[in-house]
Write a protein that holds these residues in place. Sequence first.
Motif, PDB file in Angstrom:
ATOM      1  N   LEU A 144       0.825  -1.203   0.000  1.00 21.47           N
ATOM      2  CA  LEU A 144       0.000   0.000   0.000  1.00 21.47           C
ATOM      3  C   LEU A 144       0.861   1.256   0.000  1.00 21.47           C
ATOM      4  N   TRP A 145       1.914   1.276   0.816  1.00 25.15           N
ATOM      5  CA  TRP A 145       2.764   2.455   0.892  1.00 25.15           C
ATOM      6  C   TRP A 145       3.485   2.703  -0.425  1.00 25.15           C
ATOM      7  N   VAL A 146       3.894   1.637  -1.089  1.00 24.34           N
ATOM      8  CA  VAL A 146       4.567   1.791  -2.381  1.00 24.34           C
ATOM      9  C   VAL A 146       3.600   2.366  -3.410  1.00 24.34           C
ATOM     10  N   GLU A 147       2.383   1.809  -3.477  1.00 23.26           N
ATOM     11  CA  GLU A 147       1.409   2.282  -4.453  1.00 23.26           C
ATOM     12  C   GLU A 147       0.993   3.722  -4.178  1.00 23.26           C
ATOM     13  N   LEU A 148       0.861   4.082  -2.908  1.00 20.80           N
ATOM     14  CA  LEU A 148       0.540   5.469  -2.558  1.00 20.80           C
ATOM     15  C   LEU A 148       1.676   6.409  -2.946  1.00 20.80           C
ATOM     16  N   ALA A 149       2.912   5.976  -2.714  1.00 21.49           N
ATOM     17  CA  ALA A 149       4.061   6.815  -3.054  1.00 21.49           C
ATOM     18  C   ALA A 149       4.163   7.025  -4.568  1.00 21.49           C
ATOM     19  N   ILE A 150       3.854   5.990  -5.354  1.00 20.80           N
ATOM     20  CA  ILE A 150       3.863   6.132  -6.818  1.00 20.80           C
ATOM     21  C   ILE A 150       2.815   7.146  -7.258  1.00 20.80           C
ATOM     22  N   ALA A 151       1.603   7.026  -6.712  1.00 18.47           N
ATOM     23  CA  ALA A 151       0.550   7.980  -7.052  1.00 18.47           C
ATOM     24  C   ALA A 151       0.939   9.391  -6.618  1.00 18.47           C
ATOM     25  N   ALA A 152       1.549   9.508  -5.429  1.00 15.85           N
ATOM     26  CA  ALA A 152       1.965  10.823  -4.937  1.00 15.85           C
ATOM     27  C   ALA A 152       3.039  11.433  -5.838  1.00 15.85           C
ATOM     28  N   SER A 153       3.923  10.604  -6.388  1.00 15.66           N
ATOM     29  CA  SER A 153       4.964  11.121  -7.274  1.00 15.66           C
ATOM     30  C   SER A 153       4.357  11.722  -8.536  1.00 15.66           C
ATOM     31  N   ILE A 154       3.275  11.127  -9.018  1.00 13.34           N
ATOM     32  CA  ILE A 154       2.592  11.666 -10.201  1.00 13.34           C
ATOM     33  C   ILE A 154       1.966  13.014  -9.868  1.00 13.34           C
ATOM     34  N   ALA A 155       1.271  13.060  -8.731  1.00 10.98           N
ATOM     35  CA  ALA A 155       0.651  14.320  -8.311  1.00 10.98           C
ATOM     36  C   ALA A 155       1.710  15.405  -8.103  1.00 10.98           C
TER      37      ALA A 155
END
Length: 366
Positions: A247-258
């Motif tokens: 979950l933390w990895v997927e959230l961090a990937i999405a946050a990098s896009i934002a």
Amino acid sequence: MFRFLALVFLMLIASAQAHQIAEMTLQISADDGRFEAVIQADAAYMLPEFRGDEDVAAQDLAWLRELGAEEWRRIQRETELYLRKCLSIRSESGPLDWRISFPDFDADPPRFLEEGMAEMLPMIEVRATGDFMGETLSLGWEEPFGVVLIVQAGDETIPVISGYEEAVLQRDASDAIEVVTPSISGWIVLGFRHIIPDGLDHVLFILGIFLFVPRWKPLLAQSLIFTVAHSLTLGCAVLGWVQLPELWVELAIAASIAWIGIENLFLKKLGAGRYALIAVFGLIHGLGFARMLTPLLPEDRPDALVACLAGFNVGVELGQVLVLALAFAVFGWWKEKNFAYARVSGSVLIATAGIAMMVERIMAAT
């Protein structure tokens, strides 16, 4: 223009939510003149109404349990039709006949009624068996929606891209089968496919980089930095040196896009800070690659592992370069003033997409 960009954005989000599996595994062995292929299949994907439909949500084991005997028989019929259409098994003498059985359904009661948690994917085991009197065995794969067949033979793992190549196996001294040659090209294609068409998050990230400075030299430098960084964490994660919650990895990937989308609105010029940020985000994206790739890699084969990772990373870089080339084909001829509007609107859409992905992933985990 803004309405067109918004339409593209909505289409990308819709395609990301489609029920579409990326790969299917097949483990094959041979003994005493016979071969056996064990296939792990998503029961929902075996039904035509779920296959390739962007509006149908993924199903779980609870769904499979609730169907009942008549629908279970239908799943078996559709699975056999699907596999006989997509999978070909040949020896040097020609096509081989093979029989299909369903151990999960044949058990009394069916295995999936008692095994597995309700929220798990509705995976079923399918066995294909037949006579194998030759010296070599070839597996071909033609799948209408581009699902990759991951063939496991002994300690070797081969990705077979639909319509691209075959897995070629041969007997060894103990009558088992082994891979003739490792499929490096298959790993390159697999890496490419993880960007196009399967990597919406990575595509958005690369487009965010493009929108800030649409010039080849700095773009290729950023793409290379991103690839080197994600290669490092991908290798470390595959070897078990780095482990972080999914979950933390997927959230961090999405946050990098934002973050990239938002920063494009305020950053004045490309500098060392942006390059460092690309490297950090590359490290994060590498952990996301590892989650998908680790189950497909050969175990206890460091020589094959290096080749597989190298091929995959080459494919990822080629996919990123193609995204940049397509972006240049669309925007390269625009005047600077017009492109400034595209930079702002595109960056807003990318930032919004990243935030939407974060929300979606948090909701899916709760």
